[in-house]
Design a protein around this motif. Structure first.
Motif, PDB file in Angstrom:
ATOM      1  N   ALA A 159       0.819  -1.220   0.000  1.00  0.00           N
ATOM      2  CA  ALA A 159       0.000   0.000   0.000  1.00  0.00           C
ATOM      3  C   ALA A 159       0.845   1.258   0.000  1.00  0.00           C
ATOM      4  O   ALA A 159       0.506   2.247  -0.663  1.00  0.00           O
ATOM      5  CB  ALA A 159      -0.944  -0.016   1.201  1.00  0.00           C
ATOM      6  N   HIS A 160       1.973   1.243   0.716  1.00  0.00           N
ATOM      7  CA  HIS A 160       2.779   2.463   0.798  1.00  0.00           C
ATOM      8  C   HIS A 160       3.489   2.778  -0.515  1.00  0.00           C
ATOM      9  O   HIS A 160       4.000   3.872  -0.693  1.00  0.00           O
ATOM     10  CB  HIS A 160       3.815   2.335   1.922  1.00  0.00           C
ATOM     11  CG  HIS A 160       4.881   1.308   1.660  1.00  0.00           C
ATOM     12  ND1 HIS A 160       4.695  -0.027   1.922  1.00  0.00           N
ATOM     13  CD2 HIS A 160       6.142   1.428   1.147  1.00  0.00           C
ATOM     14  CE1 HIS A 160       5.796  -0.694   1.587  1.00  0.00           C
ATOM     15  NE2 HIS A 160       6.678   0.159   1.116  1.00  0.00           N
ATOM     16  N   ARG A 161       3.482   1.821  -1.458  1.00  0.00           N
ATOM     17  CA  ARG A 161       4.095   2.051  -2.763  1.00  0.00           C
ATOM     18  C   ARG A 161       3.059   2.292  -3.856  1.00  0.00           C
ATOM     19  O   ARG A 161       3.401   2.374  -5.032  1.00  0.00           O
ATOM     20  CB  ARG A 161       4.971   0.851  -3.137  1.00  0.00           C
ATOM     21  CG  ARG A 161       6.191   0.665  -2.260  1.00  0.00           C
ATOM     22  CD  ARG A 161       6.933  -0.601  -2.617  1.00  0.00           C
ATOM     23  NE  ARG A 161       7.220  -0.676  -4.044  1.00  0.00           N
ATOM     24  CZ  ARG A 161       7.638  -1.784  -4.654  1.00  0.00           C
ATOM     25  NH1 ARG A 161       7.793  -2.903  -3.970  1.00  0.00           N
ATOM     26  NH2 ARG A 161       7.880  -1.779  -5.957  1.00  0.00           N
ATOM     27  N   SER A 162       1.814   2.386  -3.475  1.00  0.00           N
ATOM     28  CA  SER A 162       0.717   2.554  -4.432  1.00  0.00           C
ATOM     29  C   SER A 162      -0.008   3.860  -4.166  1.00  0.00           C
ATOM     30  O   SER A 162      -0.275   4.206  -3.011  1.00  0.00           O
ATOM     31  CB  SER A 162      -0.262   1.374  -4.315  1.00  0.00           C
ATOM     32  OG  SER A 162      -1.517   1.683  -4.860  1.00  0.00           O
ATOM     33  N   ALA A 163      -0.329   4.593  -5.233  1.00  0.00           N
ATOM     34  CA  ALA A 163      -1.082   5.837  -5.054  1.00  0.00           C
ATOM     35  C   ALA A 163      -2.436   5.560  -4.422  1.00  0.00           C
ATOM     36  O   ALA A 163      -2.894   6.308  -3.551  1.00  0.00           O
ATOM     37  CB  ALA A 163      -1.242   6.553  -6.391  1.00  0.00           C
ATOM     38  N   GLY A 175      -3.124   3.077  -2.435  1.00  0.00           N
ATOM     39  CA  GLY A 175      -2.848   2.743  -1.038  1.00  0.00           C
ATOM     40  C   GLY A 175      -2.575   3.977  -0.203  1.00  0.00           C
ATOM     41  O   GLY A 175      -3.096   4.115   0.916  1.00  0.00           O
ATOM     42  N   ARG A 176      -1.785   4.903  -0.735  1.00  0.00           N
ATOM     43  CA  ARG A 176      -1.465   6.110   0.037  1.00  0.00           C
ATOM     44  C   ARG A 176      -2.692   6.989   0.218  1.00  0.00           C
ATOM     45  O   ARG A 176      -2.844   7.658   1.244  1.00  0.00           O
ATOM     46  CB  ARG A 176      -0.331   6.871  -0.639  1.00  0.00           C
ATOM     47  CG  ARG A 176       1.026   6.184  -0.487  1.00  0.00           C
ATOM     48  CD  ARG A 176       2.160   7.163  -0.713  1.00  0.00           C
ATOM     49  NE  ARG A 176       2.148   7.689  -2.064  1.00  0.00           N
ATOM     50  CZ  ARG A 176       2.720   7.077  -3.106  1.00  0.00           C
ATOM     51  NH1 ARG A 176       3.310   5.913  -2.929  1.00  0.00           N
ATOM     52  NH2 ARG A 176       2.689   7.622  -4.305  1.00  0.00           N
ATOM     53  N   SER A 177      -3.591   6.995  -0.766  1.00  0.00           N
ATOM     54  CA  SER A 177      -4.810   7.787  -0.606  1.00  0.00           C
ATOM     55  C   SER A 177      -5.675   7.221   0.515  1.00  0.00           C
ATOM     56  O   SER A 177      -6.391   7.962   1.193  1.00  0.00           O
ATOM     57  CB  SER A 177      -5.602   7.839  -1.918  1.00  0.00           C
ATOM     58  OG  SER A 177      -6.277   6.614  -2.174  1.00  0.00           O
ATOM     59  N   LEU A 212      -4.384   5.319   3.131  1.00  0.00           N
ATOM     60  CA  LEU A 212      -3.653   5.356   4.391  1.00  0.00           C
ATOM     61  C   LEU A 212      -3.510   6.763   4.941  1.00  0.00           C
ATOM     62  O   LEU A 212      -3.190   6.942   6.119  1.00  0.00           O
ATOM     63  CB  LEU A 212      -2.260   4.748   4.198  1.00  0.00           C
ATOM     64  CG  LEU A 212      -2.220   3.258   3.851  1.00  0.00           C
ATOM     65  CD1 LEU A 212      -0.797   2.831   3.524  1.00  0.00           C
ATOM     66  CD2 LEU A 212      -2.782   2.423   4.992  1.00  0.00           C
ATOM     67  N   ALA A 213      -3.742   7.770   4.091  1.00  0.00           N
ATOM     68  CA  ALA A 213      -3.613   9.160   4.530  1.00  0.00           C
ATOM     69  C   ALA A 213      -4.618   9.471   5.625  1.00  0.00           C
ATOM     70  O   ALA A 213      -5.683   8.863   5.709  1.00  0.00           O
ATOM     71  CB  ALA A 213      -3.825  10.108   3.352  1.00  0.00           C
ATOM     72  N   ALA A 217      -3.996  11.460  -3.973  1.00  0.00           N
ATOM     73  CA  ALA A 217      -2.610  11.028  -3.823  1.00  0.00           C
ATOM     74  C   ALA A 217      -1.979  11.007  -5.200  1.00  0.00           C
ATOM     75  O   ALA A 217      -2.631  10.660  -6.190  1.00  0.00           O
ATOM     76  CB  ALA A 217      -2.531   9.650  -3.170  1.00  0.00           C
ATOM     77  N   GLU A 219       1.575  10.030  -7.632  1.00  0.00           N
ATOM     78  CA  GLU A 219       2.741   9.156  -7.688  1.00  0.00           C
ATOM     79  C   GLU A 219       3.350   9.203  -9.090  1.00  0.00           C
ATOM     80  O   GLU A 219       2.634   9.226 -10.101  1.00  0.00           O
ATOM     81  CB  GLU A 219       2.346   7.716  -7.372  1.00  0.00           C
ATOM     82  CG  GLU A 219       3.498   6.720  -7.481  1.00  0.00           C
ATOM     83  CD  GLU A 219       3.030   5.279  -7.297  1.00  0.00           C
ATOM     84  OE1 GLU A 219       3.882   4.375  -7.393  1.00  0.00           O
ATOM     85  OE2 GLU A 219       1.829   5.062  -7.080  1.00  0.00           O
TER      86      GLU A 219
END
Length: 220
Positions: free
Chosen positions: A136-140, A142-144, A146-147, A154, A156
């Motif tokens: 998730a931390h390497r995926s846009a 995922g970051r959207s 996890l924010a 997000a 990327e």
């Protein structure tokens, strides 16, 4: 070396054999599968050959890979997934509107599991496809998710497919399922701006409404 005891029941052994392919390698040998699962080679061979006969695996010389029956079942599961059913028309709309490759994914543990990918020739150049996972931390997407609050877009930049930019937005399903949608394209065409992100936000909102409509329809 394995730090846990090898599986003992037949079902556990079959699950371990199939789970070995989750490492990302498309093809594995008998020796590699036996070492990964801790199941003796003789027993491993019998299980593998039975799975080949059932079309759950395919054998090419000395290597095995996932077979057509598993792919059929996986495709059916994706097609019947309530999120995919509700979102697919909107995924296609977002692709038509922007001209970019569109991904739909869900947060599954520490990873993003991709459910849908729609796009033109660029889509075929990208390794991510339905059924694939990415941390998730390497995926846009995922970051959207996890924010904090999962409310914003997000962005990327990736070297995949010769270089692409990605804009992702979370799909607010009120905590029932953490999902997101993204567009990706060449940097010359996908810019990190609110204007380029607006259709992604619009699609995410439309998916939420489609899910609510589907939920209400099922309750009546």
């Amino acid at each position: 070396m394995r730090s846990t005891p090898p599986p003992s029941t037949l079902l556990d052994r079959v699950a371990a054999m199939l789970g070995a392919f989750d490492t990302g390698r498309g093809q594995l040998t008998l020796a590699e599968l036996a070492a990964h699962t801790g199941i003796p080679r003789t027993s491993s061979y019998r299980i593998l050959e039975r799975l080949v006969a059932m079309r759950w695996l395919q054998r090419h010389g000395s290597t095995y890979e996932l077979g057509p029956r598993l792919m059929e079942l996986g495709s059916l599961a994706l097609q019947r997934n309530s999120l995919s059913v509700a979102a697919l028309p909107i995924v296609h709309w977002l692709h038509r509107t922007t001209g970019h490759v569109v991904f739909l994914g869900v947060l599954d543990g520490p990873d993003v599991l991709y459910l849908e990918r729609v796009g033109g020739s660029l889509a075929q150049q990208l390794p991510s496809r339905p059924g694939n996972r990415q941390p998730a931390h390497r995926s846009a997407i995922g970051r959207s998710l996890l924010a904090s609050g999962a409310q914003g877009l997000a962005y990327e930049s990736s070297g995949e497919g010769g270089g692409i930019n990605i804009i992702a937005a979370p799909i607010d399903t009120r905590g029932e399922l953490r999902a997101g949608i993204s567009i990706c394209g060449r940097p010359s065409r996908v810019q990190f701006s609110q204007a380029h992100g607006a259709p992604v936000r619009q699609a995410a909102g439309a998916i939420v409404r489609a899910l609510e409509h589907s939920r209400l329809a099922r309750s009546h």
